[in-house]
Design a protein around this motif. Structure first.
Motif, PDB file in Angstrom:
ATOM      1  N   ASN A 482       0.812  -1.221   0.000  1.00  0.00           N
ATOM      2  CA  ASN A 482       0.000   0.000   0.000  1.00  0.00           C
ATOM      3  C   ASN A 482       0.848   1.275   0.000  1.00  0.00           C
ATOM      4  OD1 ASN A 482       0.955   0.230   2.615  1.00  0.00           O
ATOM      5  ND2 ASN A 482      -1.047  -0.046   3.605  1.00  0.00           N
ATOM      6  N   LYS A 484       3.215   2.292   2.243  1.00  0.00           N
ATOM      7  CA  LYS A 484       3.765   2.722   3.524  1.00  0.00           C
ATOM      8  C   LYS A 484       4.962   1.849   3.898  1.00  0.00           C
ATOM      9  CE  LYS A 484       1.354   6.248   4.723  1.00  0.00           C
ATOM     10  NZ  LYS A 484       2.021   7.558   4.885  1.00  0.00           N
ATOM     11  N   GLU A 633      -2.476   8.078   9.297  1.00  0.00           N
ATOM     12  CA  GLU A 633      -1.877   7.899   7.970  1.00  0.00           C
ATOM     13  C   GLU A 633      -1.889   6.428   7.567  1.00  0.00           C
ATOM     14  OE1 GLU A 633       2.005   9.574   7.960  1.00  0.00           O
ATOM     15  OE2 GLU A 633       1.304  11.654   7.982  1.00  0.00           O
ATOM     16  N   SER A 637      -3.933   4.818   4.270  1.00  0.00           N
ATOM     17  CA  SER A 637      -3.257   4.077   3.199  1.00  0.00           C
ATOM     18  C   SER A 637      -3.940   2.745   2.936  1.00  0.00           C
ATOM     19  CB  SER A 637      -1.788   3.847   3.564  1.00  0.00           C
ATOM     20  OG  SER A 637      -1.101   5.069   3.621  1.00  0.00           O
ATOM     21  N   TRP A 641      -6.037   1.421  -0.354  1.00  0.00           N
ATOM     22  CA  TRP A 641      -5.718   0.160  -1.041  1.00  0.00           C
ATOM     23  C   TRP A 641      -6.982  -0.652  -1.290  1.00  0.00           C
ATOM     24  CZ3 TRP A 641      -1.789  -2.621  -3.273  1.00  0.00           C
ATOM     25  CH2 TRP A 641      -2.045  -3.979  -3.472  1.00  0.00           C
TER      26      TRP A 641
END
Length: 817
Positions: A482, A484, A633, A637, A641
């Motif tokens: 994703n 990150k 955050e 993410s 996704w």
């Protein structure tokens, strides 16, 4: 699949010299990461004959299921095909030993269960059902396992064989003792009611169905009234593994299973096949069900798995004890192990024929090169593409999920395909303390461990805790699919999870799964703490030791299979009884088992992440450790996704799940070409050629004189050693049988390699073997005195350090007075 440490999975899932190929397509990939193929498609072909034609004409690159046996010879002659043989399925029976008094269950009687070993003809199964592409087996390891020579001394004395007279007499004696009589039709009745045996027969393919029908016929001939029911793995998961044995929905299940990974040391197999605590016996360790229990074999196998021994001799004795109890309890029986022919297009190179998985394995797919520069998609045919839930706790138990998911998420170690030894992958081993079974190291005060009772991280405040092993690891972080970055909080969450979900705090604990706990809880006392450093390295402390130091670092591995926020979201869903991690818990609660790839469930996880975002939620194990901004955050993410990909399968492997279409029978993985992924394309190429033990000379005298010494030599060689030299190390275990097929002599001899000193091309000194290795075997006079006059047999089981897969040789002797 959730590994907090190597010991929790009991199996190790590499760094290699990159060998370049002259293929232009391969050269174009040298600077990329991951696999050669940009895309891998798994396509359902339930008809093996159609799949064969599709590989032959180039529409499929390989078929990850055995082709029909009658096509093997034509496949070997077909220039468009390459045939690979793998150790395939083991065919056996799982028996329901429920011993309640509601309805008489003949298989609650141990003697009847054991008698089935003698009732069913293994030779018929091997020759008529499996067409000779198999070996008969009576125990779960079989002659290709490195553990075979260890269990042979306890298996052989039982003399398990096809003997109808012995079987029917044993069954009749037990049934008569239970109060049964035979009616005029030759069927057992108790209190005027027929004694029924319900048999669930897998009918996924003709071989499974034929095996089941044959077993049912033989049981019926023994005097039971047999009720046959057919179904695939999905039905078996519900009826056999997911139901209460006391309901007697089944008495016999025609089980076929894939052996656990090839390994030099394999306590997993004997535990998985016989020990209730492992969660694979009737009742599945679910407290809502009647349980088959056996504390003796539980204790022995836990000692084996958790290395509660101080020497190799003690360890092997434990293995023999476990195998002996398992065979005599006879809840699971073994009849044949197939050698399955798999095919691939001759236009594919780089496939790795793993000793246990064959070409159907992760390394093989990553290393496969398609010699077609215009098409970098691998098209892999499979019998099925979806047979059970995909989750990292108690899901992904079927062959198809394991193959596909292995490309999506990496493991901390890999298993060498030919030795089975663990090798570093996403955890680099930088330091190790592990001296002896009596030497310990103090766990520092800043190492932590999760306490599920007070929902906090405990520290070793008084430095009163010690461990046998300390491993320093450097995790090879990369981005999640994703986008990150992985971090230590993903590791920490993976460390927390088993303590939380395998511990029942007895206070209406919503974060507890009994089936998961049965496997994990026994290991928790061995985990002593983890300490993280600012440079992202960490130390793990484990109360485990092994005499083979090659295994020890893997005990300290720590690696996440999904981002912590996905796990946290599923925890909330499971705790709220909306989904379940395990099959048995799902059946009890009448809810669905968690499957991250299903769009409906992915939406549930997405909504939970949205709720977590809006609530400004931080899970207990991360409270005080991460900022709210960081957590939000992460949530965003993963929400993005799922919105884009319609699945919650977010991994850290070389491929990501692009599309999932079980109705259409296609699953598509796309290469994750991110520069943070640590492994360059081609890293596994050294495994393309398996090491091969060869006998150079074997001159055993035909005649043995009883009461006198008997000596001979064996010369062996090994091709394709990965170390690039002929430095042969190995051993030969030998067993001498008398004319009654009883083992009277056994022993072991090391293979001795003569060396010469020389320099390599860089002027560095090295040793190479000047001639094949030799083992000298000497039987003394007192040993040969044990033989009786007549024919005898000697069995040699030859292994090498590079490859412990046995090469077995048998020779006939004549023992003379």
């Amino acid at each position: 699949m959730r590994n907090i440490l190597h010991v929790l999975a009991f199996l190790t899932a590499l760094f290699a010299l990159i060998l370049f190929t002259s293929n232009n397509y391969a050269f174009s990939q040298l600077n990329q990461t991951g696999g050669y193929a940009d895309q891998v498609k798994f396509i359902r072909y339930s008809n093996e004959n159609v799949a064969y034609q599709e590989v032959s004409n180039g529409h499929l690159d390989s078929y990850f299921f055995q082709i029909p046996l009658q096509l093997v010879e034509s496949a070997k002659k077909n220039p468009n095909l390459e045939v690979f043989e793998k150790e395939g399925l083991s065919y056996g029976l799982l028996l329901n030993p429920y011993d309640g008094n509601q309805t008489f269950n003949p298989l609650s009687i141990k003697e009847i269960r054991f008698a089935l070993n003698f009732l069913i003809d293994r030779s018929f199964i091997v020759n008529n059902i499996l067409k000779g592409f198999s070996d008969p087996i009576v125990e779960p390891y079989g002659p290709t396992s490195p553990e075979y020579h260890n269990v042979l001394p306890v298996v052989d004395p039982l003399k398990i064989r096809y003997d109808v007279n012995f079987a029917t007499k044993s069954i009749n004696d037990s049934m008569t003792k239970a109060g049964a009589v035979m009616d005029q039709t030759g069927k057992y009745v108790i209190d005027g009611k027929p004694v029924i045996v319900k048999i669930l027969i897998r009918n996924d393919d003709l071989i499974r169905k034929s095996f089941g029908d044959f077993v049912a016929s033989e049981i019926e001939k023994a005097g039971f009234t047999v009720v046959k029911e057919y179904g695939d793995l999905t039905k078996a998961n519900r009826v056999v593994y997911g139901s209460n044995p006391a309901d007697l929905e089944w008495n016999v299940y025609t089980e076929s299973y894939i052996s656990s990974s090839f390994s030099r040391y394999n306590p997993t197999t004997v535990s998985q096949m016989y020990a209730p605590w492992f969660g694979n016996m009737p009742g599945s360790q679910n407290p809502g069900f009647w349980q088959y229990s056996n504390s003796t074999i539980d204790d022995i196998t836990q000692d084996l798995v958790f290395n509660n021994f101080t020497s190799e001799t003690e360890r092997n004795n434990l293995l023999q004890q476990a195998e002996s109890v398992g065979l005599q309890e006879a809840v699971r029986l073994f009849f044949a192990r197939s050698f399955d022919p798999y095919i691939a297009s001759s236009k594919i190179s780089g496939l790795i024929n793993d000793y246990s998985a064959g070409i159907a394995n992760k390394l093989s797919l990553i290393n496969a090169i398609k010699h077609d520069v215009d098409n970098s998609t691998l098209n892999i045919g499979m019998k099925e593409v979806y047979q059970g839930a995909w989750n990292n706790v108690k899901g992904c138990t079927d062959f198809y999920c394991r193959i596909i998911y292995s490309l999506v998420t990496d493991t901390p170690t890999i298993s060498n395909p030919y030795s089975g030894d663990p090798e570093p992958s996403r955890n680099k081993w930088t330091n190790l303390f592990s001296k002896s079974p009596n030497d310990t190291i103090v766990v520092p005060s800043d190492a932590v461990i999760w306490n599920p009772y007070n929902q906090s991280w405990d520290k070793n405040q008084n430095q009163s805790t010690s461990a046998l092993t300390k491993v320093t690891m450097e995790p090879l972080f990369s981005k999640w699919h994703n986008g990150k970055f992985m971090d230590k909080y993903d590791l920490l969450y993976t460390y927390y999870f088993p303590f939380e979900w395998s511990t029942d705090t007895k206070n209406n604990d919503k974060t507890f799964d009994a089936e998961y706990s049965s496997l994990i809880l026994p290991s928790l006392s061995l985990i002593k703490g983890v300490k993280f450093y600012d440079n992202s390295t960490f130390d793990t402390y484990v109360d485990l030791w092994h005499y083979d130091k090659n295994l020890v670092p893997s005990y300290g591995t720590l690696w996440p299979s999904e981002p912590w926020e996905i796990t946290a979201a599923t925890e909330r869903l499971v705790a709220g009884n909306k989904l379940s991690y395990s099959k048995s818990d799902a059946n009890i609660k009448h809810i669905d088992q968690l499957s991250l790839n299903l769009p409906v469930q992915a939406e549930m996880i997405k909504q939970e992440l949205i709720d977590m975002f809006n609530e400004k939620y931080i899970p207990n194990p991360l409270k005080g450790l991460v900022s709210l901004e960081y957590a939000l955050e992460r949530y965003k993410s993963s929400i993005d996704w799922i919105t884009t990909h319609h699945n919650a399968v977010i991994g850290n492997g070389p491929y990501y799940l692009e599309t999932f279409n079980p109705t259409g029978g296609v699953i598509t993985l796309q290469a994750f070409r991110d520069s943070t992924y640590p492994f360059k394309t081609g890293i596994y190429s050294e495994y393309e050629n398996p090491p091969e033990i060869q006998i150079v000379s074997l001159n055993i005298p035909k005649f043995l004189k009883i009461g006198e010494p008997f000596d001979f030599d064996v010369q062996v060689d090994v091709k394709n050693q990965s170390n690039g030299t002929n430095n042969l190390k190995g051993s030969i275990d030998y067993f001498v049988f008398d004319r009654n097929n009883k083992i009277v002599i056994e022993g072991s001899s090391l293979i001795d390699s003569p060396f010469i000193n020389q320099s390599n091309s860089r002027g560095q000194p090295q040793t190479q073997m000047d001639e094949p290795g030799t083992a000298a075997i000497s039987l003394n006079a007192s040993q040969t005195q044990e033989l009786i006059p007549g024919p005898a047999k000697i069995k040699l089981i030859i292994t090498s350090a590079e490859s412990p897969k046995p090469l077995i040789q048998e020779k006939t002797l004549i023992a003379r007075p």
